[in-house]
Design a protein around this motif. Sequence first.
Motif, short mmCIF file in Angstrom:
data_model
loop_
_atom_site.label_atom_id
_atom_site.label_comp_id
_atom_site.label_asym_id
_atom_site.label_seq_id
_atom_site.Cartn_x
_atom_site.Cartn_y
_atom_site.Cartn_z
N ALA A 193 5.32 -9.72 0.78
CA ALA A 193 4.09 -9.21 0.15
C ALA A 193 4.21 -9.14 -1.37
N PRO A 194 5.28 -8.54 -1.94
CA PRO A 194 5.39 -8.54 -3.39
C PRO A 194 5.43 -9.93 -4.00
N ALA A 195 5.99 -10.91 -3.28
CA ALA A 195 6.04 -12.27 -3.82
C ALA A 195 4.66 -12.82 -4.12
N VAL A 196 3.72 -12.58 -3.21
CA VAL A 196 2.35 -13.07 -3.43
C VAL A 196 1.73 -12.37 -4.63
N VAL A 197 1.92 -11.07 -4.72
CA VAL A 197 1.33 -10.29 -5.81
C VAL A 197 1.90 -10.73 -7.15
N THR A 236 -6.35 -16.52 -5.72
CA THR A 236 -7.41 -15.54 -6.01
C THR A 236 -7.04 -14.55 -7.10
N GLY A 237 -5.78 -14.56 -7.57
CA GLY A 237 -5.34 -13.57 -8.52
C GLY A 237 -4.83 -12.32 -7.83
N ALA A 238 -4.26 -11.40 -8.62
CA ALA A 238 -3.69 -10.16 -8.09
C ALA A 238 -4.48 -8.97 -8.60
N PHE A 239 -4.53 -7.92 -7.76
CA PHE A 239 -5.36 -6.75 -8.06
C PHE A 239 -4.64 -5.48 -7.67
N THR A 240 -5.13 -4.37 -8.23
CA THR A 240 -4.61 -3.06 -7.88
C THR A 240 -5.72 -2.05 -7.79
N SER A 241 -5.45 -0.96 -7.08
CA SER A 241 -6.34 0.20 -7.07
C SER A 241 -5.51 1.43 -7.40
N ASP A 242 -6.17 2.43 -7.95
CA ASP A 242 -5.48 3.63 -8.39
C ASP A 242 -6.43 4.81 -8.20
N VAL A 243 -6.18 5.58 -7.17
CA VAL A 243 -7.08 6.68 -6.82
C VAL A 243 -7.17 7.69 -7.96
N ALA A 244 -6.06 8.07 -8.55
CA ALA A 244 -6.05 9.11 -9.59
C ALA A 244 -6.88 8.70 -10.80
N ARG A 245 -6.92 7.41 -11.09
CA ARG A 245 -7.66 6.93 -12.25
C ARG A 245 -9.05 6.43 -11.89
N GLY A 246 -9.42 6.57 -10.63
CA GLY A 246 -10.74 6.15 -10.19
C GLY A 246 -10.95 4.65 -10.22
N ILE A 247 -9.89 3.89 -10.05
CA ILE A 247 -9.97 2.42 -10.09
C ILE A 247 -9.96 1.88 -8.67
N ALA A 248 -11.04 1.24 -8.27
CA ALA A 248 -11.14 0.68 -6.92
C ALA A 248 -10.50 -0.69 -6.83
N ALA A 249 -10.64 -1.48 -7.88
CA ALA A 249 -10.04 -2.82 -7.90
C ALA A 249 -10.03 -3.32 -9.34
N SER A 259 0.83 -1.20 0.00
CA SER A 259 0.00 0.00 0.00
C SER A 259 0.87 1.25 0.00
N ALA A 260 0.71 2.06 -1.05
CA ALA A 260 1.53 3.26 -1.25
C ALA A 260 0.62 4.49 -1.24
N PRO A 261 0.32 5.04 -0.06
CA PRO A 261 -0.70 6.09 0.03
C PRO A 261 -0.36 7.38 -0.68
N ALA A 262 0.92 7.77 -0.69
CA ALA A 262 1.28 9.03 -1.36
C ALA A 262 1.15 8.94 -2.87
N LEU A 263 1.19 7.71 -3.40
CA LEU A 263 0.98 7.49 -4.83
C LEU A 263 -0.49 7.23 -5.14
N GLY A 264 -1.29 7.02 -4.11
CA GLY A 264 -2.69 6.67 -4.33
C GLY A 264 -2.84 5.29 -4.94
N ARG A 265 -1.88 4.39 -4.65
CA ARG A 265 -1.88 3.07 -5.25
C ARG A 265 -1.84 1.97 -4.19
N ARG A 266 -2.41 0.83 -4.53
CA ARG A 266 -2.34 -0.36 -3.67
C ARG A 266 -2.38 -1.59 -4.56
N TRP A 267 -1.66 -2.64 -4.14
CA TRP A 267 -1.65 -3.92 -4.84
C TRP A 267 -1.88 -5.01 -3.81
N TRP A 268 -2.65 -6.03 -4.16
CA TRP A 268 -2.92 -7.09 -3.18
C TRP A 268 -3.22 -8.41 -3.88
N ALA A 269 -3.06 -9.49 -3.12
CA ALA A 269 -3.32 -10.83 -3.66
C ALA A 269 -3.38 -11.82 -2.51
#
Length: 266
Positions: free
Chosen positions: A222-226, A134-147, A120-130
């Motif tokens: 954490a990056p290994a799972v993603v 279940t697969g891997a996902f991201t969110s991007d505040v600037a682009r309005g992407i929740a998942a 989770s990178a709050p200053a970038l408005g980005r998050r990645w999780w997995a």
Amino acid sequence: MPPVTPEQDLELAIRIADAADAVTHDRFRATDLRVERKPDRTPVTDADVACEDEVRRLLAEARPDDTVLGEERGGTAPDAGRYWIVDPIDGTKNFSRGVPVFATLLALVVDGEPTVGVVSAPALGRRWWAARGTGAFTSDVARGIAAAPIGVSAIADLGDAYVSTTDLDYWREIGARDRWVALTEATWESRAFGDFLHHVLVAEGVMDVVAEPGASAWDLAAPAVVVREAGGRLTDFAGTDRIDGGDALSTNGLLHDAVRAIIRPA
């Protein structure tokens, strides 16, 4: 009590990442930020410690039987069972200088295998999780992407690959600078995005290869799972699926063996 599922653990990790982001965002570029030096000369801030303490508090409430291993407060990984690995601020040098490329890394390891990971990178408005399976996902505040689901690139020719490392000095310290130079000469472009960022960019298919000669378990869990859930590979330089080997190679999978032949010749 029924067993906890990976999905439930992932949901918890995401909630904890929200709390961690609140701590780091509040202290980012604070005029009274306290920066000290650890014995290995790497920086640590009051935000690193406060963030890890908050993560540990929330884990103790939600998963009291789980062990926690953290970069700042330490801990010992058990040989079997469940334990969490937290890097409260990956990219502390950036954080302490006001560079917005930093993240909290939280992972769950079960019987030696990372199964849940949140970056989770709050200053970038980005998050990645997995979570495993279940697969891997991201969110991007600037682009309005929740998942949004993410996946690695399909680049199969090393000559077309976009590669990254952390710092040339790491290669020099292990006497292998010539191997990094050889890799850059065999590929299309090279950068030094460093820390968590280049690993998740491999997961997104933006980067193709990350070769990191100096890395710890809390940097990689954490990056290994993603990366793996996005279809890629994260191993040590020897090609072993581990996060505690002291180095790391992330690729889209297609390029893994070709890269290894350069950075770890027989």
